[in-house]
Design an enzyme around this catalytic site. Sequence first.
Site, PDB file in Angstrom:
ATOM      1  N   CYS A  68       0.892  -1.136  -0.060  1.00 45.44           N
ATOM      2  CA  CYS A  68      -0.027  -0.088   0.224  1.00 45.44           C
ATOM      3  C   CYS A  68       0.914   1.209   0.022  1.00 45.44           C
ATOM      4  CB  CYS A  68      -0.757   0.023   1.115  1.00 45.44           C
ATOM      5  SG  CYS A  68       0.054   0.082   2.790  1.00 45.44           S
ATOM      6  N   TYR A  69       0.473   2.226   0.398  1.00 46.11           N
ATOM      7  CA  TYR A  69       1.207   3.618   0.526  1.00 46.11           C
ATOM      8  C   TYR A  69       2.369   3.595   1.580  1.00 46.11           C
ATOM      9  CZ  TYR A  69      -2.408   5.668  -2.461  1.00 46.11           C
ATOM     10  OH  TYR A  69      -3.435   5.971  -3.266  1.00 46.11           O
TER      11      TYR A  69
END
Length: 109
Positions: A68-69
């Site tokens: 993810c980020y």
Amino acid sequence: MSESAFRHLDIPTLGEWLAGDTAFTLVDIRDPVSFAQGRIPGSRHLDNGSIPALFAEASRDRPLVVVCYHGHSSQQAAAWLAGQGFSEVYSLDGGFTDWQLRHPERVER
């Protein structure tokens, strides 16, 4: 069910897996625009619409790494995927942001 349905994976280990012969599936749960602008080589975008394709195509016995980020949302997704029968699921610590900082030359666009 075990205490932790997934494991944590650090950036250096993922780099070694990508450079070596380790067979694994790499999924990125960031939004489609961010994914299109840059991703870890070999990753596939995963969202609600692409989950059926992942289930149909990915081996549940092969390690599965979720990106993810920053490495937070991927933990929830990794736990959910482990509950869907994937035997070895990892959440990438630091996420794509840390990967891009450490390996700008290893970002696919």
